[in-house]
Design an enzyme around this catalytic site. Structure first.
Site, PDB file in Angstrom:
ATOM      1  CD  GLU A 177      -2.782   1.331   2.441  1.00 30.03           C
ATOM      2  OE1 GLU A 177      -2.697   0.468   3.342  1.00 30.03           O
ATOM      3  OE2 GLU A 177      -3.607   2.247   2.472  1.00 30.03           O
ATOM      4  CE  LYS A 219      -6.041  -0.202   1.739  1.00 30.60           C
ATOM      5  NZ  LYS A 219      -6.733  -0.820   2.859  1.00 30.60           N
TER       6      LYS A 219
HETATM    7  P1  13P Z   1      -9.432   4.222   4.134  1.00 33.69           P
HETATM    8  O1  13P Z   1     -10.280   3.487   3.128  1.00 33.69           O
HETATM    9  O2  13P Z   1     -10.225   4.841   5.229  1.00 33.69           O
HETATM   10  O3  13P Z   1      -8.469   5.168   3.459  1.00 33.69           O
HETATM   11  O4  13P Z   1      -8.557   3.128   4.871  1.00 33.69           O
HETATM   12  C1  13P Z   1      -7.961   2.148   4.142  1.00 33.69           C
HETATM   13  C2  13P Z   1      -6.686   1.754   4.767  1.00 33.69           C
HETATM   14  O5  13P Z   1      -6.481   0.594   5.094  1.00 33.69           O
HETATM   15  C3  13P Z   1      -5.660   2.781   4.953  1.00 33.69           C
HETATM   16  O6  13P Z   1      -4.444   2.190   5.274  1.00 33.69           O
END
Ligand code: 13P
Length: 341
Positions: A177, A219
């Site tokens: 991510e 992500k």
């Molecule tokens: P949000 O969808 O609230 O941005 O959170 C996703 C997430 O896992 C952030 O690390």
């Protein structure tokens, strides 16, 4: 490393009509969410809240997996069953957040570096025993006039790649991510440029660290104007530029891309996902939302047992709409379903 198992888990997480629930808020983040409904951040309240989400009717129909926080993966629900078992019974795969948050980068304090590699191999072994089959590590990239810097992008990319390689060694699917924040006043074009560069650096580092692309998920943020930018883009432009960015940067060997919501409203996040799923794509395009899946249910719950049923209905309705968005079948007029729920 069992590549077949990694591939199977990754594909199950992006199965048609389903996506991931990010319920891995650290104690600090859940504190902010609970403040918004004026309830105390206690272990019992955190248990009751997560129990409300995970036991909603048909949970596994549209939620393929849940990212948990360290406390939650070791916690029992209100009926006395450990949460990973509650999830597995509903057909949802337990996952775990393994980064330890961010610190200011030395030499460029406006930028962030993610911590958490120390002892990670041992923690992954323990989490797998608790039922985790996938994990998450979040890097944070901030847009400013002179940032992000290349050293920041490279350092975060290397940390993501080392984390991903360690996960795969334990047969745990890494969710990689790299989040480009949408809090600033930047244009959508600037977000496109930064996201493209971030993803190039990320996949470069993943290649260098021999991460098996078939056994991971990406992500990312959507390509979107900063919240404070006066020129907000249309949903169609968000969809077009986001897909353009991924076509330039994400190898088609990656089975799925699961978006974070990043501060978009629930309806916005669902709409954008649906528009992007209108035609054929080289990867599954899904969701791994935190706020965009939870906000409506959190507000309706308000910390009161008598509101659980209503909150669960709202959660299930939002999960279903995101399930429809997986095949481009969501339409904004369907938001009325949430009003009726
Ligand atoms: P949000 O969808 O609230 O941005 O959170 C996703 C997430 O896992 C952030 O690390």
């Amino acid at each position: 490393m069992n590549v077949k198992e990694l591939e199977k888990t990754a594909r199950a997480l992006v199965a048609p009509g389903k996506g991931i629930l990010a319920a891995d808020e650290s104690h600090g983040t859940i504190e902010k969410r609970f403040q918004s409904i004026q309830i105390a951040n206690t272990e019992d309240n955190r248990r009751a809240y997560r129990d409300m989400l995970f036991t909603s009717k048909g949970f596994g129909d549209h939620v393929s997996g849940v990212i948990l926080f360290d406390e939650t993966i070791k916690q029992k629900g209100l009926a006395g069953t450990p949460f990973p078992e509650v999830l597995a019974k509903s057909g949802s795969i337990p996952g775990i957040k393994v980064d330890a948050g961010t610190v200011a980068m030395t030499g460029s304090p406006e930028e962030k570096i993610t911590q958490g590699l120390d002892g990670l191999r041992e923690r992954l072994i323990a989490y797998r025993q608790l039922g985790a089959r996938f994990a998450k590590w979040r890097a944070v990239i901030t847009i400013g006039t002179t940032i992000p810097t290349l050293p920041n992008l490279r350092e975060n990319a290397i940390l993501l790649a080392r984390y991903a390689a360690l996960c795969q060694e334990q047969d745990i699917v890494p969710i990689v991510e790299p989040e480009v924040l949408m809090d600033g006043d930047n244009t959508i074009q600037r977000c496109l440029q930064v996201t493209e560069q971030t993803l190039h650096e990320t996949f470069d580092a993943l290649y260098d660290h021999c991460v098996v692309l078939e056994g991971m998920l990406l992500k990312p943020n959507m390509v979107i104007a900063g919240k404070k930018c006066p020129a907000q883009a249309t949903p169609e432009l968000v969809a077009e530029l986001t897909l353009q960015c991924f076509r330039h940067t994400v190898p088609c060997a990656v089975p799925g891309i699961v978006f974070l919501s990043g501060g978009q409203s629930a309806a916005q996040a669902t709409h954008h996902l649906s528009l992007m799923n209108a035609g054929p794509l080289p990867w599954q395009l899904s969701f791994s939302y935190g706020r965009a899946l939870q906000d409506e249910a959190l507000k309706a719950w308000g910390g009161k047992p008598e509101n659980v049923a209503k909150a669960q209905k709202l959660f299930a309705a939002r999960a279903r709409l995101n399930g429809l968005a997986r095949s481009g079948k969501y339409e904004p007029k369907m938001e009325a379903e949430l009003v009726r729920a």
